[in-house]
Design a protein around this motif. Structure first.
Motif, PDB file in Angstrom:
ATOM      1  N   THR A 112      16.181  73.207  89.904  1.00 27.75           N
ATOM      2  CA  THR A 112      17.764  73.057  89.912  1.00 27.75           C
ATOM      3  C   THR A 112      18.045  72.762  88.437  1.00 27.75           C
ATOM      4  O   THR A 112      19.224  72.507  88.126  1.00 27.75           O
ATOM      5  CB  THR A 112      18.093  71.910  90.765  1.00 27.75           C
ATOM      6  N   SER A 113      17.311  72.816  87.539  1.00 24.52           N
ATOM      7  CA  SER A 113      17.736  72.491  86.293  1.00 24.52           C
ATOM      8  C   SER A 113      16.613  73.159  85.059  1.00 24.52           C
ATOM      9  O   SER A 113      15.655  73.190  85.675  1.00 24.52           O
ATOM     10  CB  SER A 113      17.863  71.135  85.867  1.00 24.52           C
ATOM     11  N   ALA A 114      17.053  73.422  83.918  1.00 20.06           N
ATOM     12  CA  ALA A 114      16.064  74.022  82.937  1.00 20.06           C
ATOM     13  C   ALA A 114      15.100  73.032  82.359  1.00 20.06           C
ATOM     14  O   ALA A 114      15.467  71.725  82.172  1.00 20.06           O
ATOM     15  CB  ALA A 114      16.996  74.640  81.541  1.00 20.06           C
ATOM     16  N   ALA A 115      14.222  73.235  82.084  1.00 22.26           N
ATOM     17  CA  ALA A 115      13.020  72.270  81.409  1.00 22.26           C
ATOM     18  C   ALA A 115      13.195  72.016  80.021  1.00 22.26           C
ATOM     19  O   ALA A 115      13.777  73.089  79.432  1.00 22.26           O
ATOM     20  CB  ALA A 115      11.611  73.138  81.480  1.00 22.26           C
ATOM     21  N   ASP A 116      12.962  70.794  79.746  1.00 23.79           N
ATOM     22  CA  ASP A 116      13.358  70.471  78.325  1.00 23.79           C
ATOM     23  C   ASP A 116      12.502  70.927  77.456  1.00 23.79           C
ATOM     24  O   ASP A 116      11.348  71.490  77.770  1.00 23.79           O
ATOM     25  CB  ASP A 116      13.141  68.991  78.181  1.00 23.79           C
ATOM     26  N   VAL A 117      12.563  71.530  76.136  1.00 17.45           N
ATOM     27  CA  VAL A 117      12.213  71.885  75.215  1.00 17.45           C
ATOM     28  C   VAL A 117      11.395  70.785  74.406  1.00 17.45           C
ATOM     29  O   VAL A 117      12.012  69.937  73.817  1.00 17.45           O
ATOM     30  CB  VAL A 117      12.735  72.907  73.947  1.00 17.45           C
ATOM     31  N   LYS A 118       9.898  70.798  74.143  1.00 17.14           N
ATOM     32  CA  LYS A 118       9.295  69.582  73.850  1.00 17.14           C
ATOM     33  C   LYS A 118       8.833  69.936  72.465  1.00 17.14           C
ATOM     34  O   LYS A 118       7.918  70.661  72.504  1.00 17.14           O
ATOM     35  CB  LYS A 118       8.465  68.921  74.764  1.00 17.14           C
TER      36      LYS A 118
END
Length: 331
Positions: free
Chosen positions: A144-150
């Motif tokens: 339901t949401s985009a993954a964070d860029v780490k």
């Protein structure tokens, strides 16, 4: 007592010469390697510390590379966002110009608006670096949401020796322009989200307006697909006013997103500078532990070479003393 079985002077001279030779070998090793502590047998504690610090430095070198890669990703996203902001300003201008126009003029303006909308999508899709795109994402059918860029920002070792990794996280969900995910409840992007025409706020469900009618409080629009002319019908001026509200709200969100990207880039640059300085500091620390002082070793080498020569001379004298015993037996 004179003895031909035991030459105490020669033994003493030999021991001294052996000690000098051992010290000379140590000094020559330091000069040839440049290290005072080159292996564990030289100084186990210092060697262990230096080996661990060198390992940490190699890990931080990798962190520096990761920061460079992360900076490029953020730069690419910012460039796409900046171009999109300029384009959405042009859409705002087209909407403003179409207010009060004839239907024929609105039809022509719609062609321009559609071209600008296509350009927005092209900017978002093209903002990809090393397989990472923060503006045009697809979270899939379940997320339901985009993954964070780490972005790896630091390699840490605590007092107990345990290691950990620190990251700079970029919240993609708050800056994405388009979301192709199909999961129920997925948060859409800034440009493809449904927005109320009254204030531009994002809503979950769409309520598409009928072009040409008076604007309704429940009417919703998306920046990526809003149209002031469709088929043979043009939008009313009140509907165009709502579209302007929607575009303005999206522009504010994009400005905020660009600010977040700029802050992330600033954090990455600061961390790169810190990592570089920290690596230099560790190099100096290791050097103080294990590097040889060449000025000192050079002086010591000359002194030991003289001692070696004197030791050989002393041993020669000691060995020669036994020859004097023969004179006691000569007539």
């Amino acid at each position: 007592m004179a003895s031909i079985m035991t030459n105490a002077s020669a033994l003493t001279a030999l021991q001294s010469l052996n000690a000098t030779q051992k010290a000379l070998d140590t000094t020559q090793s330091r000069i040839s390697t440049g290290y005072r502590v080159s292996q564990a047998s030289d100084n186990a504690a210092y060697w262990s510390i230096a080996t661990t610090m060198r390992s940490d430095n190699q890990a931080m070198s990798t962190v520096s590379d990761a920061l460079g890669l992360g900076a490029s990703k953020v730069d690419t996203a910012y460039t796409g966002m900046d171009s999109a902001i300029k384009t959405i300003n042009q859409i705002q201008q087209k909407l403003t110009a179409s207010y009060g126009q004839t239907d024929a003029s609105k039809e022509k303006t719609q062609v321009e608006i559609k071209a600008l909308q296509d350009q927005l999508k092209a900017y978002a899709d093209g903002a990809t670096f090393s397989g990472t795109n923060m503006l045009s994402v697809n979270s899939g059918a379940t997320a339901t949401s985009a993954a964070d860029v780490k972005i790896v920002s630091a390699f840490n070792r605590d007092a107990s020796g345990a290691v950990s990794i620190s990251t700079i996280d970029v919240n993609v969900d708050s800056i994405k322009l388009y979301e192709a995910g199909t999961a129920a409840g997925v948060s859409k992007g800034i440009l493809d989200a449904n927005r109320l025409g009254t204030d531009g706020s994002v809503v979950a469900s769409a309520s598409a307006p009928t072009l040409g009618n008076a604007a309704a409080a429940t009417d919703t629009y998306t920046v990526s697909s809003l149209a002031i002319f469709s088929g043979t019908t043009a939008a009313s001026d009140t509907q165009i006013q709502q579209m302007m509200n929607v575009v303005d709200a999206a522009l504010k969100s994009m400005t905020t997103a660009a600010t977040k990207l700029g802050a992330a880039k600033s954090s990455i640059d600061l961390q790169k500078t810190f990592t570089s300085s920290l690596m230099d500091s560790i190099d100096r620390g290791v050097g103080q532990l294990v590097d040889a002082d060449m000025n000192k070793e050079s002086t010591r080498l000359q002194a030991l070479q003289v001692q070696q020569q004197l030791g050989v001379q002393a041993l020669s004298i000691a060995n020669g003393s036994s020859q004097s015993i023969l004179s006691l037996f000569r007539g």
